[in-house]
Design a protein around this motif. Sequence first.
Motif, PDB file in Angstrom:
ATOM      1  N   GLU A 128       0.838  -1.206   0.000  1.00 45.28           N
ATOM      2  CA  GLU A 128       0.000   0.000   0.000  1.00 45.28           C
ATOM      3  C   GLU A 128       0.870   1.253   0.000  1.00 45.28           C
ATOM      4  O   GLU A 128       0.597   2.210  -0.728  1.00 45.28           O
ATOM      5  N   GLU A 129       1.907   1.232   0.810  1.00 45.45           N
ATOM      6  CA  GLU A 129       2.812   2.377   0.880  1.00 45.45           C
ATOM      7  C   GLU A 129       3.531   2.573  -0.450  1.00 45.45           C
ATOM      8  O   GLU A 129       3.655   3.701  -0.947  1.00 45.45           O
ATOM      9  N   LEU A 130       3.989   1.498  -1.055  1.00 48.66           N
ATOM     10  CA  LEU A 130       4.663   1.572  -2.351  1.00 48.66           C
ATOM     11  C   LEU A 130       3.713   2.088  -3.429  1.00 48.66           C
ATOM     12  O   LEU A 130       4.063   2.984  -4.206  1.00 48.66           O
ATOM     13  N   ILE A 131       2.510   1.557  -3.469  1.00 49.81           N
ATOM     14  CA  ILE A 131       1.515   1.970  -4.462  1.00 49.81           C
ATOM     15  C   ILE A 131       1.198   3.460  -4.316  1.00 49.81           C
ATOM     16  O   ILE A 131       1.062   4.177  -5.320  1.00 49.81           O
ATOM     17  N   HIS A 132       1.104   3.925  -3.092  1.00 48.24           N
ATOM     18  CA  HIS A 132       0.826   5.339  -2.836  1.00 48.24           C
ATOM     19  C   HIS A 132       1.900   6.238  -3.467  1.00 48.24           C
ATOM     20  O   HIS A 132       1.614   7.357  -3.887  1.00 48.24           O
ATOM     21  N   LEU A 133       3.135   5.757  -3.557  1.00 44.77           N
ATOM     22  CA  LEU A 133       4.236   6.549  -4.104  1.00 44.77           C
ATOM     23  C   LEU A 133       4.348   6.471  -5.626  1.00 44.77           C
ATOM     24  O   LEU A 133       5.134   7.207  -6.224  1.00 44.77           O
ATOM     25  N   LEU A 134       3.572   5.591  -6.253  1.00 46.85           N
ATOM     26  CA  LEU A 134       3.654   5.432  -7.707  1.00 46.85           C
ATOM     27  C   LEU A 134       2.917   6.555  -8.422  1.00 46.85           C
ATOM     28  O   LEU A 134       1.709   6.707  -8.257  1.00 46.85           O
ATOM     29  N   PRO A 135       3.621   7.333  -9.232  1.00 49.96           N
ATOM     30  CA  PRO A 135       2.920   8.353 -10.026  1.00 49.96           C
ATOM     31  C   PRO A 135       2.187   7.676 -11.185  1.00 49.96           C
ATOM     32  O   PRO A 135       2.658   6.690 -11.734  1.00 49.96           O
ATOM     33  N   GLY A 136       1.012   8.180 -11.518  1.00 50.92           N
ATOM     34  CA  GLY A 136       0.264   7.665 -12.663  1.00 50.92           C
ATOM     35  C   GLY A 136      -0.216   6.237 -12.499  1.00 50.92           C
ATOM     36  O   GLY A 136      -0.378   5.527 -13.480  1.00 50.92           O
ATOM     37  N   ARG A 137      -0.454   5.824 -11.263  1.00 47.50           N
ATOM     38  CA  ARG A 137      -0.896   4.439 -11.057  1.00 47.50           C
ATOM     39  C   ARG A 137      -2.246   4.218 -11.740  1.00 47.50           C
ATOM     40  O   ARG A 137      -3.080   5.109 -11.813  1.00 47.50           O
TER      41      ARG A 137
END
Length: 161
Positions: A128-137
């Motif tokens: 969840e933390e990693l996904i939150h940091l992904l731009p343009g997810r």
Amino acid sequence: MEVLQQFRLIFGSLRQYFRLVEERCDMPGSQMWVLQEVAHSPGLGIGELAGRMGIHQSTCSLLVDKLVVRGCLVKQRNGRDQRRIGLQLAANGATALAALPGPAEGILPQALAALPAVALKTLHINLEELIHLLPGRDETAAGMPLAELLASPDGRQDSGA
């Protein structure tokens, strides 16, 4: 770099498995998963099937329609409620399932299910933390089968190029 290599290993393993499924069964893993679910629960409706697979109902409908055209599934109206359509496995579907080399849904759900609950919860929090940091997810990807995400735009499994 080690974590990046772990992601590469996971994606590479998934791609290799879904290639094997398509090679043996002559159809993508997502369609095989549909067949497997219908084989386990004859008469299953599209809405319930979509819920079991964790995908959007429209995506599920498209998968089902492809399988009906291929002679792998049959749509039947329920005797009591003519509005409800249930799915039945057809002969071509049973033949494809017989060739399946492992779980139709893929090897990742099976591996995740084998993790201890605390490890799975920790993984969930960290992802969840990693996904939150992904731009343009791409939030729509969460509602698609893994086999479809790993396939190339023409619908065949990605060659890895």
